[in-house]
Design a protein around this motif. Structure first.
Motif, PDB file in Angstrom:
ATOM      1  N   PHE A  60      29.328  38.559  47.158  1.00 20.28           N
ATOM      2  CA  PHE A  60      30.336  37.693  47.771  1.00 20.28           C
ATOM      3  C   PHE A  60      30.524  38.067  49.237  1.00 20.28           C
ATOM      4  O   PHE A  60      30.343  39.235  49.620  1.00 20.28           O
ATOM      5  CB  PHE A  60      31.683  37.822  47.056  1.00 20.28           C
TER       6      PHE A  60
ATOM      7  N   TYR B 232      37.699  39.350  53.220  1.00 21.37           N
ATOM      8  CA  TYR B 232      38.007  38.717  51.939  1.00 21.37           C
ATOM      9  C   TYR B 232      38.185  39.754  50.843  1.00 21.37           C
ATOM     10  O   TYR B 232      37.437  40.740  50.767  1.00 21.37           O
ATOM     11  CB  TYR B 232      36.887  37.746  51.544  1.00 21.37           C
TER      12      TYR B 232
ATOM     13  N   TYR C 240      38.670  39.774  46.552  1.00 23.55           N
ATOM     14  CA  TYR C 240      38.467  38.912  45.389  1.00 23.55           C
ATOM     15  C   TYR C 240      39.380  39.358  44.252  1.00 23.55           C
ATOM     16  O   TYR C 240      39.400  40.534  43.873  1.00 23.55           O
ATOM     17  CB  TYR C 240      36.994  38.911  44.998  1.00 23.55           C
TER      18      TYR C 240
ATOM     19  N   MET D   5      37.945  36.333  38.588  1.00 23.44           N
ATOM     20  CA  MET D   5      36.599  35.835  38.355  1.00 23.44           C
ATOM     21  C   MET D   5      36.567  35.050  37.056  1.00 23.44           C
ATOM     22  O   MET D   5      37.458  35.176  36.215  1.00 23.44           O
ATOM     23  CB  MET D   5      35.623  37.013  38.230  1.00 23.44           C
TER      24      MET D   5
ATOM     25  N   TRP E  76      33.874  33.623  41.596  1.00 23.76           N
ATOM     26  CA  TRP E  76      35.258  33.948  41.890  1.00 23.76           C
ATOM     27  C   TRP E  76      36.139  32.705  41.776  1.00 23.76           C
ATOM     28  O   TRP E  76      35.713  31.599  42.107  1.00 23.76           O
ATOM     29  CB  TRP E  76      35.403  34.603  43.266  1.00 23.76           C
TER      30      TRP E  76
ATOM     31  N   ARG F 210      40.660  34.230  45.729  1.00 24.03           N
ATOM     32  CA  ARG F 210      40.396  35.267  46.720  1.00 24.03           C
ATOM     33  C   ARG F 210      41.425  35.198  47.835  1.00 24.03           C
ATOM     34  O   ARG F 210      42.083  34.171  48.052  1.00 24.03           O
ATOM     35  CB  ARG F 210      38.990  35.163  47.290  1.00 24.03           C
TER      36      ARG F 210
END
Length: 257
Positions: free
Chosen positions: A205, A223, A225, A228, A234, A237
């Protein structure tokens, strides 16, 4: 004569086609979007509650992406709202794509509230799997985008020229071995207007994006996360800007075939 506003719309239309969707490529677009599994639609919604947007104009409220069963996107719709004034009328834009029976892109249709739809027709050499150019504008003021690829069939550069072959806009993209963008440069005429670099975490990611503009102003997005799904995509986020306090929450609703 075609207006400057019309030229801007054409440039923005091309920019959308080649920057976000990477439409003319042999690489599955789900991979370019970092999506796993047989994705049919993705709805991305933005939550600006945790950042200061009192002085901001229209911002992206939501984006809906639709993919065909071959993994290529056939529609993108964006909704823009004014978080600082929730009663403001939303603005809409969309891109739709038409393919032939071989799965090759034939036409891009761009809709924007500020003008009539614009079309880009893609051109192929005999038996080619990828187009070498796209035509937009009208018969009196046509524009041509020249498309170039690497040996994996990934779109690496686009140049938009007017009927007198004056360059208006161009872009250059690089990738890593996982078909993820690593850099992206935009040029207006011959001037570099922005350069972005993309970095990824162990999950594949995006972890951060750096950007520098023509005035040497630098920006940073990072970012985190949070949630999921079972496919490894994802769903939630956090986007943190190095230039603004707070953060933005992005939420994705993903439907699969």
């Amino acid at each position: 004569m075609i207006s400057f506003a019309r030229i801007v719309l054409l440039v923005l239309s091309l920019f959308t086609a080649v920057s976000c969707e990477e439409k003319s490529t042999l690489v599955n677009e789900l991979t370019l979007f970092g999506l796993k599994g047989t994705v049919e639609t993705v709805l991305i919604e933005m939550d600006y509650e945790h950042t200061n947007v009192n002085e901001e104009g229209y911002l992206v409220n939501s984006v809906k992406l639709t993919f065909n069963d071959k993994g290529f996107m056939n529609n993108e719709t964006r909704v823009y709202t004014k978080p600082s004034n929730p009663d403001s009328k939303p603005r809409l834009s969309s891109e739709s794509y038409q393919f032939d029976n071989l799965g090759r892109i034939q036409k891009q249709i761009s809709h924007n509230q500020s003008g009539d739809p614009t079309e880009t027709i893609f051109l192929y050499k005999e038996d080619a799997k990828l187009p070498y150019a796209g035509l937009s504008g009208d018969k009196d003021y046509p524009y041509m985008s020249t498309l170039n690829y690497d040996d994996r069939g990934r779109l690496i550069s686009v140049s938009l020229d007017d009927k007198d072959w004056n360059n208006i806009f161009s872009m250059q993209t690089t990738y890593n071995d996982n078909d993820q963008k690593t850099s992206y440069k935009h040029f207006y005429e011959s001037e570099l207007i922005s350069e972005r670099h993309f970095f990824y975490n162990e999950q594949g990611f995006i972890s951060k994006v750096t950007e520098i503009d023509q005035d040497q102003n630098k920006s940073l997005l990072t970012y985190e996360y949070i949630k999921m799904d079972d496919y490894g995509n994802w769903l939630v986020r956090k986007e943190i800007s190095g230039q603004k306090p707070g953060y933005v929450i992005e939420k994705r609703t993903i439907n699969y075939y």
